[in-house]
Design a protein around this motif. Structure first.
Motif, short mmCIF file in Angstrom:
data_model
loop_
_atom_site.label_atom_id
_atom_site.label_comp_id
_atom_site.label_asym_id
_atom_site.label_seq_id
_atom_site.Cartn_x
_atom_site.Cartn_y
_atom_site.Cartn_z
N SER A 26 0.83 -1.02 -0.17
CA SER A 26 -0.25 -0.07 -0.02
C SER A 26 0.79 1.19 0.00
O SER A 26 1.97 1.26 0.49
N THR A 382 -9.71 -1.81 0.83
CA THR A 382 -8.33 -2.00 -0.06
C THR A 382 -8.17 -3.32 -0.51
O THR A 382 -7.38 -3.34 -1.66
N TYR A 383 -8.66 -4.49 0.22
CA TYR A 383 -8.36 -5.76 -0.41
C TYR A 383 -9.25 -6.09 -1.57
O TYR A 383 -8.82 -6.54 -2.50
N GLN A 386 -8.18 -5.12 -4.94
CA GLN A 386 -7.16 -5.68 -5.80
C GLN A 386 -7.65 -7.16 -5.95
O GLN A 386 -6.94 -7.74 -6.81
N VAL A 388 -9.45 -8.44 -8.65
CA VAL A 388 -10.15 -8.07 -9.88
C VAL A 388 -10.66 -9.45 -10.27
O VAL A 388 -9.87 -10.36 -10.56
N ASN A 394 -6.47 -14.24 -5.41
CA ASN A 394 -5.46 -14.02 -4.54
C ASN A 394 -6.13 -14.54 -3.03
O ASN A 394 -6.87 -13.76 -2.49
N LEU A 397 -5.64 -11.85 0.02
CA LEU A 397 -6.40 -10.73 -0.15
C LEU A 397 -7.69 -10.99 0.29
O LEU A 397 -8.53 -10.39 1.09
#
Length: 458
Positions: A26, A382-383, A386, A388, A394, A397
């Motif tokens: 970050s 924020t996790y 990411q 996507v 992931n 995440l």
């Protein structure tokens, strides 16, 4: 056990201080403490640290204010719920980042704490982890003495590994020896805990009076060894039978009332294996037992901490619990009875996502399907930003998203408590989750079966 057999063993495995997991990346950002005492680092490799001066960086947004962290005793007052993050064997290095996000956004309605297993790492490793989580008001190093009680609990074969004995030598000593309890305390103290626990040997439902007497005697001895400024909790480990049986539950609750020298009660409950790592408690009798335990602690002004309960612990906030713990693996989300899990050779970890709107995790494909619906509210953490769609999943995440989402749900219980207290807030969240889930194409492990039981208990 064949090559295709497996089980959830992380709860009992030593943590690897050299894990290859990397903290969530970050951008370095800062928030200002209103007292002018310093600045909180919100991103980058030093997330969670406090500095007196801000280096020259190009912060993308105006500097925010961070609430003053509560100290241990303020957090244990019960004014706001305590959300405990459990340090797992894996996926723990970004816990400081999760706690920072929760603190900046919810410090007025939420306290945070961390729990680490004394058996899982060296004293140096525990202290280093605590140094990375200065916002955590309560720091616990669980002595894990229940690992000695395979005759009472359903534990995996040989639960005490060599590294566990190295980190917690008392596990290889005679619990009846004169200095055994003192050794248990010294281990926690040396690892940096600011709330000490009594040993917490498992209570045997077949010898209830004897087990309770031993637990309370060891609790009294723990309290007798406290130094100036230290604080301890009565630590109890119980099979679910203690809360399901009326007679056993009455004995337990009576004993807690009589132990008025302890204002903090730390209870680990072992329940039946749910069959799926993401499942919550659906046993109505056990939920009712947890409810009575929490009600009693609230009535008697005891602060109840349920350290290893996941969303079931979150539910207990409605009944009077002060705090609960969860983590990034199933071992921290519930203390289930050991059971072999057969997996196909080479099987990969299931891709699952925690849906806040149904208080449950679902398969990735189900998540991506219901996310297109008109009533779906996407997570903006924020996790998730990411995670996507269409790319390789992931798991780290997804795990941190779940930890963060449960923390936010905990804050929501307090912020919406004006109508009916925390009970009313939890009841409304569960009601909305049931209504939303019933309108979705959810089957098998994707359907939140626990919500019906929870709704009845509320």
């Amino acid at each position: 056990m064949t090559d295709s057999d497996s089980y959830e063993s992380e709860e009992f495995e030593p943590e690897d201080a050299d894990s290859s997991e990397r903290p969530i990346e970050s951008v370095p950002e800062f928030a200002r403490f209103p007292s002018g005492s310093g600045f909180l680092i919100l991103g980058g490799p030093d997330t969670g640290s406090v500095v007196t001066e801000v280096p020259e960086v190009n912060q993308s947004t105006p500097m925010r204010e961070a609430g003053t962290p509560r100290d241990r005793d303020d957090a244990l007052s019960g004014e706001v719920p305590i959300f405990f993050a459990q340090r797992s064997a894996q996926r723990y290095k970004s816990i400081p980042h999760v706690l920072v996000q929760l603190h900046v956004n919810h410090s007025e309605v939420l306290s945070t704490g961390v729990i680490s297993k004394l058996t899982g790492a060296t004293r140096t490793s525990h202290r280093a982890f605590f140094d990375l989580t200065p916002l955590a008001s309560v720091k616990i190093v669980d002595p894990m003495c229940f690992l000695l009680d395979g005759g009472v609990l359903r534990l995996p074969p040989d639960p005490i590994k060599d590294r566990a004995v190295k980190n917690a030598p008392y596990l290889a000593e005679d619990p009846a020896s004169n200095n055994w309890v003192e050794s248990v305390i010294a281990g926690q103290r040396g690892a940096g805990a600011n709330l000490l626990l009594s040993p917490g040997r498992a209570l045997d439902p077949d010898t209830p009076e004897e087990s309770l007497d031993v637990a309370c005697t060891q609790g009294d001895e723990t309290a007798s060894h406290l130094l100036t400024g230290e604080r301890c909790a009565l630590n109890l480990t119980i099979p679910a039978r203690w809360l399901v049986s009326d007679a056993l539950r009455d004995r337990l609750l009576t004993q807690i009332v009589e132990q008025d020298q302890f204002d903090v009660i730390y209870v680990r409950i072992q329940w039946a294996s749910p069959g799926a790592a993401s499942a919550q408690v659906v046993d109505a009798a056990l939920i009712d037992g947890i409810k009575e335990l929490a009600n009693l602690c609230q009535d008697e002004e005891r602060k109840l901490i349920l350290p290893q309960t996941g969303m079931t612990g979150w539910l207990s906030l409605a009944f009077g619990a002060t705090g609960f713990g969860t983590g990034t693996s199933s071992g921290e989300q519930g203390f289930a009875e050991f059971a072999f899990r057969r997996r196909a050779p080479g099987a990969t970890e299931v891709e699952r996502y925690f849906e806040r709107q149904i208080l449950h995790t679902v398969d990735r494909a189900v998540h991506e399907s219901i996310a297109t619906g008109p009533e779906y509210v996407a997570c903006t953490c924020t996790y998730c930003a990411q995670l996507v769609p269409g790319r390789v999943w992931n798991h780290e995440l997804a795990a941190y998203h779940q930890l963060h989402a449960i923390g936010e749900l905990t804050a929501r219980v307090q912020s919406d408590s004006a109508r009916g207290g925390r009970h009313g807030a939890v009841r409304r969240i569960v009601r909305d989750a049931r209504q939303y889930a019933n309108g979705q194409p959810l089957v098998d492990t994707n359907f939140p079966r626990h919500l019906e039981t929870w709704g009845q208990a509320l």
